[in-house]
Scaffold this active site. Structure first.
Site, PDB file in Angstrom:
ATOM      1  N   ASP A  64     -32.318 -49.527 -95.660  1.00  0.00           N
ATOM      2  CA  ASP A  64     -31.191 -50.236 -95.028  1.00  0.00           C
ATOM      3  C   ASP A  64     -30.192 -50.754 -96.064  1.00  0.00           C
ATOM      4  O   ASP A  64     -29.071 -51.113 -95.710  1.00  0.00           O
ATOM      5  CB  ASP A  64     -31.680 -51.372 -94.103  1.00  0.00           C
ATOM      6  N   HIS A 137     -39.741 -60.265-102.388  1.00  0.00           N
ATOM      7  CA  HIS A 137     -39.610 -59.435-101.180  1.00  0.00           C
ATOM      8  C   HIS A 137     -40.897 -58.623-100.969  1.00  0.00           C
ATOM      9  O   HIS A 137     -40.905 -57.408-101.132  1.00  0.00           O
ATOM     10  CB  HIS A 137     -38.374 -58.540-101.349  1.00  0.00           C
TER      11      HIS A 137
HETATM   12 ZN    ZN Z   1     -33.006 -55.339 -95.690  1.00  0.00          ZN
HETATM   13 ZN    ZN Z   2     -35.714 -54.913 -98.021  1.00  0.00          ZN
END
Ligand code: ZN
Ligand code: ZN
Length: 302
Positions: A64, A137
């Protein structure tokens, strides 16, 4: 400096929101911050010139955030881009682009340069200074970025120029930072007619992350923190499992860093447009400064 949001959804686009991309521009430099699928169409819809993109930053290699890059490169090749495109991203990015182009049997025909993200380095672009820092993340290599617009020259003081008898034709030269020689032989330096240099605005972009100290420390007192808020706080467990933040947690980071303005973005596609007001409410329980819910094509001037 203008900040233009081109994609504000996360993972999946919605009818009203594209995938992550933010355009940051000054008069003569620009940065495309992440480039999710469909970014070039969002730029065209926004009336932004693809040809004028000078720098692309990819914060991490989740689709994304970078699946729009190769189509953009292909378009720039067709349009015969004549200036260089500078790409800054994680180490694997250059290889991915090269591999796909190799399989396709077509190499782009304009100049690109690739710089790998390093966290102990200051990147000086034409009009911007960048610093990258690691975020959290779910263990995936991901970087936040601090973007500072370089100092701008001070304001020109016409009364002072009158006093020094600078003819109008020489004033532009002083404004560009050069000394001039007057018809009477006297030399006038720029600092005699210009105010002190003006500091450029500073933005911090968290990219995809859990609330993390590195964002707090880099964002101390900045003009704008763009922080992801993928979920509302009732889905905190989901946010923790996937390495994302809730709106409330973004508010906590903004509060701890005492930023001037908090922009929330990267909303899960599960939320309807009318739900997004809840993100602002949740963050405002903690952060008492200005909070903006990003939407596609929103432009903020700094
Ligand atoms: Zn993202
Ligand atoms: Zn990501």
């Amino acid at each position: 400096m203008k900040v233009r949001f081109l994609g504000t959804s996360s993972a999946i686009p919605t009818g009203s929101r594209g995938l992550p991309a933010i355009l940051i521009k000054t008069m003569d430099d620009s940065i495309l911050l992440d480039c999710g699928e469909g970014t070039q169409r969002q730029m065209i819809k926004a009336g932004e010139s693809l040809m004028k993109i000078r720098n692309v930053i990819i914060t991490h290699l989740h689709g994304d955030h970078f699946f729009g890059l190769l189509p953009l490169i292909q378009t720039l090749g067709i349009l015969r881009k004549n200036s260089e495109l500078h790409i800054i991203g994680p180490s694997g990015l250059e290889g991915i682009i090269g591999e796909i182009e190799y399989i396709m049997g077509s190499k782009h025909q304009f100049k690109t340069s690739f710089t790998e993200i390093e966290t102990k380095r200051i990147y000086k672009l034409n009009k911007f200074i960048l610093e990258f820092f690691p975020v959290d993340h779910a263990g995936f290599e991901t970087y936040g970025v601090k973007i500072r617009e370089k100092e701008k020259p001070g304001r020109f003081n016409p009364e002072k120029a009158d006093e020094l008898e600078v003819p109008p034709i020489l004033r532009g030269i002083l404004q560009r930072g050069f000394s001039v020689k007057l018809p009477n032989g006297k030399i006038v330096k720029p600092q005699e007619v210009m105010g002190p240099p003006r500091k450029g605005p500073i933005i911090v972009y968290s990219s995809d992350t859990r609330p993390v100290e590195s964002v707090v420390s880099k964002a101390k007192g900045v003009d704008m923190l763009i922080h992801e808020a993928t979920y509302l706080h009732d889905l905190r467990d989901r946010a923790m499992a996937t390495g994302h933040s809730t709106a409330l947690e973004a508010g906590e980071v903004a509060n701890a860093a005492n930023v001037k303005k908090l922009i929330l973005t990267h909303f899960s596609a599960r939320y309807k447009e009318e739900d997004l007001v809840k993100f602002k409410k949740e963050a405002s329980n903690i952060f008492k400064g200005e909070i903006v819910i990003a939407k596609d094509f929103l432009t903020i001037s700094l």
